[in-house]
Design a protein around this motif. Structure first.
Motif, mmCIF file in Angstrom:
data_model
loop_
_atom_site.group_PDB
_atom_site.id
_atom_site.type_symbol
_atom_site.label_atom_id
_atom_site.label_comp_id
_atom_site.label_asym_id
_atom_site.label_seq_id
_atom_site.Cartn_x
_atom_site.Cartn_y
_atom_site.Cartn_z
ATOM 1 N N GLU A 48 5.839 2.229 -0.099
ATOM 2 C CA GLU A 48 6.544 2.315 -1.376
ATOM 3 C C GLU A 48 7.412 1.087 -1.614
ATOM 4 O O GLU A 48 7.586 0.657 -2.759
ATOM 5 N N TYR A 54 3.804 2.203 -10.355
ATOM 6 C CA TYR A 54 3.250 3.559 -10.301
ATOM 7 C C TYR A 54 3.150 4.109 -11.713
ATOM 8 O O TYR A 54 4.043 3.898 -12.540
ATOM 9 N N ILE A 109 6.915 1.315 -5.454
ATOM 10 C CA ILE A 109 6.655 2.662 -5.958
ATOM 11 C C ILE A 109 7.960 3.457 -5.914
ATOM 12 O O ILE A 109 8.583 3.561 -4.853
#
Length: 313
Positions: free
Chosen positions: A258, A167, A263
């Motif tokens: 995620e 990210y 992330i």
């Protein structure tokens, strides 16, 4: 209208109170001694006693709940047992990736799902309708992590078009931020696009079969006016309900995505907290997510009155 809003706000407060009780009891009703679970298998009695004192487990249950509820109201969500940092600070550090992913997913899912559902309803029975219906059934059936791994293999590993994982904060530039979120957003959006398209199609078909729609067509109303001015507005209540309810599923989907795309968001924070048995973080995230979900449902209920004024009474 004021009476309706007051009733909804009172019911929201009651729901949040029940959620608070549930989250509080989640730790206390866990099998075994929570302090022993947190301390681990090699903990000594002194270590367990210290953790019990730190968590306030030595006090009577009503006293524990009052202290915990007052601290939540004052914005104190406790301290992470694993890191020693305030829970609210840890959550705030992870908010940007989660909010970014959720926002892009909602924008893409709602806009695309509505368009596909409207087109499928308008061309009901045609080849376009059958293709879109098949996509909706397939997209809603495939797990999010399967879509994520497929996108990683195809667009990142095979074609080298997009990054595999990670990210980039928005402070590093909009382009880098957006590129990093393309694959996670697509992976998370597929089931919601399919779901919204199915619900929109069903709601639009029901409205398009009404007598006033045939009257509007007989009067020469354009397809755009019939679809968006008449049909979509009258089909808006069930569609809006589904969008509001999807927030709960979005939370679970964010946790999976995620993890797949590495992330560092709130979902990863929860996974790490579960692995470390860091109950204060789990409780804090549950309270915040539950509160946000209740507020979204309150906003959806109030939005009903704009679509259908009869709901006010």
């Amino acid at each position: 209208m004021a009476a309706y809003i007051l009733r909804r706000v009172i019911s929201t407060i009651a729901v949040m109170a029940m959620v608070g009780i549930f989250v509080f009891l989640l730790l206390r009703l866990a099998p075994g001694d929570p302090a022993a679970l947190i301390a681990g298998d090699l903990a000594t009695p002194d270590m367990i006693a210290s953790i019990r004192e730190q968590l306030g487990l030595n006090e009577p249950l009503p006293v524990q709940f009052m202290h915990w509820a007052l601290s939540i109201v004052n914005g104190n969500f406790g301290t992470s047992i694993f890191t020693g940092y305030p829970v609210l600070q840890l959550i705030s550090q992870r908010l940007e990736p989660t909010i970014s992913l959720s926002f892009l997913t909602l924008v893409l899912s709602v806009s695309t799902g509505l368009i596909l559902g409207i087109v499928a309803a308008w061309r009901a029975g045609s080849l376009i309708d059958r293709v879109l219906t098949a996509f909706a059934a397939l997209g809603f059936s495939i797990p999010v992590f399967v879509v994520g791994y497929f996108l990683i293999y195809w667009f990142a590993i095979s074609l080298h078009w997009l990054p595999v994982q990670g990210y980039a904060p928005l402070s590093h530039g909009f382009g880098q931020w957006f590129v990093q979120l393309i694959l996670p957003t697509l992976a998370l959006s597929v089931p919601y696009i399919a779901y919204f398209a199915r619900i929109t199609r069903a709601s639009m078909l029901e409205v398009l079969s009404e007598d006033y729609m045939r009257t509007a067509a007989a009067k020469g109303a354009s397809p755009y006016a019939m679809l968006f001015h008449h049909a979509l507005k009258n089909a808006g209540v069930p569609i809006l309900t589904v969008i509001g309810m999807s927030f709960a599923y979005l939370v679970s989907g964010v946790v999976i995505v995620e993890t797949v795309f590495n992330i560092p968001g709130v979902g990863r924070l929860v996974v790490d907290a579960i692995n470390n048995r860091d109950y204060p973080i789990i409780q804090g995230v549950l309270i915040l997510v539950s509160g946000l979900y209740v507020l979204i449902n309150l906003a959806v209920d109030l939005a009903y009155t704009l679509i259908d004024p009869r709901i006010r009474y």
